[in-house]
Design a protein around this motif. Structure first.
Motif, PDB file in Angstrom:
ATOM      1  N   GLN A   1      22.276 -28.844  60.887  1.00  0.00           N
ATOM      2  CA  GLN A   1      20.939 -28.494  60.418  1.00  0.00           C
ATOM      3  C   GLN A   1      21.009 -27.460  59.295  1.00  0.00           C
ATOM      4  OE1 GLN A   1      19.341 -27.233  64.217  1.00  0.00           O
ATOM      5  NE2 GLN A   1      18.188 -29.150  64.467  1.00  0.00           N
ATOM      6  N   ALA A   2      21.916 -26.485  59.438  1.00  0.00           N
ATOM      7  CA  ALA A   2      22.061 -25.445  58.415  1.00  0.00           C
ATOM      8  C   ALA A   2      22.516 -26.051  57.086  1.00  0.00           C
ATOM      9  CB  ALA A   2      23.051 -24.380  58.887  1.00  0.00           C
TER      10      ALA A   2
ATOM     11  N   LEU B   1      20.036 -22.441  64.006  1.00  0.00           N
ATOM     12  CA  LEU B   1      20.263 -23.811  63.563  1.00  0.00           C
ATOM     13  C   LEU B   1      21.673 -24.251  63.908  1.00  0.00           C
ATOM     14  CD1 LEU B   1      18.711 -23.694  59.958  1.00  0.00           C
ATOM     15  CD2 LEU B   1      17.604 -24.488  62.054  1.00  0.00           C
TER      16      LEU B   1
END
Length: 269
Positions: free
Chosen positions: A237-238, A233
């Motif tokens: 996104q993480a 990711l």
């Protein structure tokens, strides 16, 4: 909202002043954290002998992982579970049940004050020690994402621990459950070893558990690269995944707290 913020600030400041009188207790971390880190230095120096990488991490990244994980532990450290169980067992929780402010919010305000004191007693001195004594690169790859992820880690650790503390409303003695759970939490959060070192099947399970969002994910975000169970990711996104996980944990905590209050009232009646 303004009044609520003022109440939280007042509780946090009172907790800050209370613990400042016993700051030598926190100062013990200046010895414990670096000693444990030194053990990791020796272990991983031997493990990397003749190798450039292990599971995609270089030796310098591995040291940075444990350095950052140590700092995150100091920042997000929490004892809401122990405190809540003590209040329930001693009967002192009744004083909080009668207050207009829910106890979980009071406990969160206490943690904010407690950890604010820890920033200059524990976090900054240990960080300086890692940088200037051990030569660890503690510069975050993306400072903005790193700060947001650490703050979310702070909240996630509180929510998980508070849920553990709430078991005291159903169990006569919850200390055994607490100890076992906290050990499993640290293992599953990546405190002892990065989660990417576990077998693939176990990594897939750990990906969906809330514990990785306490240590592993914020540490990897700080370093600048996230990977678990073959899933890569971006930092954005993480952090988005971590935000969603904290939201789910918050909803679960409030639901469990409501159930605990109904049980507490029922027993009182």
């Amino acid at each position: 909202m303004r009044r609520l913020a003022a109440v939280i600030r007042a509780i946090g400041f009172a907790t800050y002043k209370e613990w400042a009188a016993f700051r030598s207790h926190m100062a013990a971390s200046l010895l414990v954290g670096p000693v444990l880190f030194l053990v990791q230095v020796y272990i991983w120096h031997a493990m990397f002998e003749g190798r450039d990488t292990l599971n995609g991490l270089t030796y310098s990244q591995m040291l940075a992982y444990y350095g950052v994980a140590t700092l995150i532990h100091y920042i997000s450290f929490d004892f809401a579970d122990w405190n809540l169980q003590m209040l329930v067992r001693s009967g002192k929780f009744v004083t909080f049940a009668l207050r207009p402010l829910p106890h979980w919010l009071f406990a969160l305000a206490q943690k904010i004050g407690h950890r604010s004191l820890a920033l200059w007693i524990e976090v900054l001195p240990v960080m300086a020690l890692f940088i200037f004594v051990f030569g660890v690169n503690m510069k975050p790859a993306a400072p903005g994402w790193a700060i947001v992820s650490i703050l979310l880690s702070f909240l996630m650790n509180f929510l998980v621990n508070y849920c553990v503390g709430l078991t005291a409303f159903w169990l006569v003695r919850a200390e055994g459950v607490r100890r076992v759970f906290l050990l499993l939490k640290d293992v599953s959060a990546g405190v002892f070893i990065p989660l990417s070192f576990f077998p693939d099947a176990l990594q897939k399970l750990l990906f969906f558990l809330p514990f990785q969002f306490i240590t592993y994910l914020p540490t990897r975000v700080y370093i600048g690269d996230y990977e678990l169970a073959g899933i890569h990711l971006s930092l954005g996104q993480a952090v988005a995944l971590q935000t969603a996980a904290v939201g789910v944990a918050a909803a679960a905590t409030t639901a469990l707290y409501g159930a605990a209050m109904r049980r507490f009232t029922g027993v009182g009646v």
